[in-house]
Motif scaffolding. Structure first.
Motif, PDB file in Angstrom:
ATOM      1  N   LEU A  71       0.847  -1.189   0.000  1.00  0.00           N
ATOM      2  CA  LEU A  71       0.000   0.000   0.000  1.00  0.00           C
ATOM      3  C   LEU A  71       0.883   1.239   0.000  1.00  0.00           C
ATOM      4  N   PRO A  72       0.334   2.397  -0.313  1.00  0.00           N
ATOM      5  CA  PRO A  72       1.136   3.615  -0.269  1.00  0.00           C
ATOM      6  C   PRO A  72       1.719   3.825   1.131  1.00  0.00           C
ATOM      7  N   GLY A  73       2.931   4.320   1.188  1.00  0.00           N
ATOM      8  CA  GLY A  73       3.613   4.545   2.464  1.00  0.00           C
ATOM      9  C   GLY A  73       4.841   3.671   2.567  1.00  0.00           C
ATOM     10  N   GLU A  74       5.688   3.982   3.534  1.00  0.00           N
ATOM     11  CA  GLU A  74       6.980   3.309   3.647  1.00  0.00           C
ATOM     12  C   GLU A  74       6.873   1.823   3.975  1.00  0.00           C
TER      13      GLU A  74
END
Length: 135
Positions: free
Chosen positions: A78-81
């Motif tokens: 998912l988006p994010g680190e």
């Protein structure tokens, strides 16, 4: 589970997991979230008694109202680190007898935890049913 990257790598390598979280064991669950060395026994460090799973390699929590043994089927980034969602196929189910009412698992006896985000959680303790219009 220590560092999220460790959990992610472990799931990719082992491709299995046992799911179990409940309100009465929230302190042990939280204790298991600290960063451990790879050689540390997280169950022991968090004060949790472990039982071997039946359908997967690994352990489940002794005394948990329910445990779902799962084989991981997919990890989606998912988006994010370090944000991932993990899907699995349930291969084994364990339910405590005192959580069964009229042959059905009573969620009120389980009181599962829900992760809301940040450091926030909720407990399921208000349950209602709705009949479908065509029932």
């Amino acid at each position: 589970y220590g560092d999220h990257r460790d959990l992610h790598l472990s799931l990719r390598r082992q491709r299995q997991m046992c799911i179990r979280d409940r309100y009465a064991m929230k302190d042990q669950m939280n204790a298991s979230s600290q960063t451990f060395k790879k050689e540390d026994d997280e169950f022991l460090k968090a004060g949790i008694e472990a039982l071997p799973c039946d359908t997967i390699k690994g352990f489940r929590v002794c005394g948990a109202p329910a445990g779902l043994e799962c084989k991981m089927t997919q990890i989606i980034k998912l988006p994010g680190e370090a944000n991932f969602v993990v899907f699995g196929e349930v291969t084994g189910i364990h339910m405590r007898d005192d959580c069964l009412v009229d042959g059905m698992f009573d969620i009120r006896k389980f009181r599962p935890l829900a992760r809301l985000g940040y450091r926030d959680y909720s407990v399921v303790d208000n349950i209602f049913s709705l009949n479908r219009p065509d029932d």
